[in-house]
Design a protein around this motif. Structure first.
Motif, short mmCIF file in Angstrom:
data_model
loop_
_atom_site.label_atom_id
_atom_site.label_comp_id
_atom_site.label_asym_id
_atom_site.label_seq_id
_atom_site.Cartn_x
_atom_site.Cartn_y
_atom_site.Cartn_z
N SER A 88 0.83 -1.20 0.00
CA SER A 88 0.00 0.00 0.00
C SER A 88 0.86 1.25 0.00
CB SER A 88 -0.91 0.03 1.24
OG SER A 88 -1.78 -1.06 1.27
N ARG A 128 -9.75 -0.94 -4.83
CA ARG A 128 -8.38 -0.96 -4.29
C ARG A 128 -7.91 0.42 -3.85
NH1 ARG A 128 -4.24 -2.15 -7.50
NH2 ARG A 128 -5.23 -1.42 -9.43
N SER A 187 -3.47 -3.06 -2.20
CA SER A 187 -3.37 -4.20 -3.13
C SER A 187 -2.72 -3.79 -4.44
CB SER A 187 -4.77 -4.79 -3.38
OG SER A 187 -5.36 -5.21 -2.17
#
Length: 126
Positions: A16, A67, A85
């Motif tokens: 991330s 995401r 992700s």
């Protein structure tokens, strides 16, 4: 209006990052902020946008929906892009942009934004 993008870096796939886009100057004139990205040899593409002047709304490219999350801190004149992700295909220079407002499809078009910050590099390794 001056925009400053930050928060890019190198991350492994699945990781991330949170990008920040801080604004200075006549920020009261802006009510929309967008994130775009450009990979080497490719055209700049829309990533996400948020509009808070008039009808508040957020917009996402299909490739990042679920995401990435765009949000804003009004007091700090800052818009964030939380990217989870991450995949190698997310590797690009990410740019933030701003304008008075946007709506619908217009929020997804680079030409809708008159103010642009410098890019911040995001690299996702496999």
């Amino acid at each position: 209006v001056q925009l400053q993008a930050s928060g890019g870096g190198l991350v492994q796939a699945g990781g991330s990052l949170r990008l920040s886009c801080s604004a200075s100057g006549r920020t009261a004139s802006t009510g929309a902020r967008g994130w775009f990205r450009q990979a080497p040899g490719q055209e700049r593409e829309f990533v996400a946008a948020i509009n808070w002047r008039g009808a508040s709304a957020t917009y996402y490219a299909d490739s990042v929906k679920g995401r990435f999350t765009i949000s804003r801190d009004n007091a700090a004149n800052t818009v964030y892009l939380q990217m989870n992700s991450l995949i190698p295909e997310d590797t690009a220079v990410y740019y933030c942009a701003a304008d008075h407002s946007c709506s619908g499809y217009g929020c997804r078009r680079a030409r809708s934004y008159n103010y642009w910050g410098q890019g911040t590099q995001v690299t996702v390794s496999s």
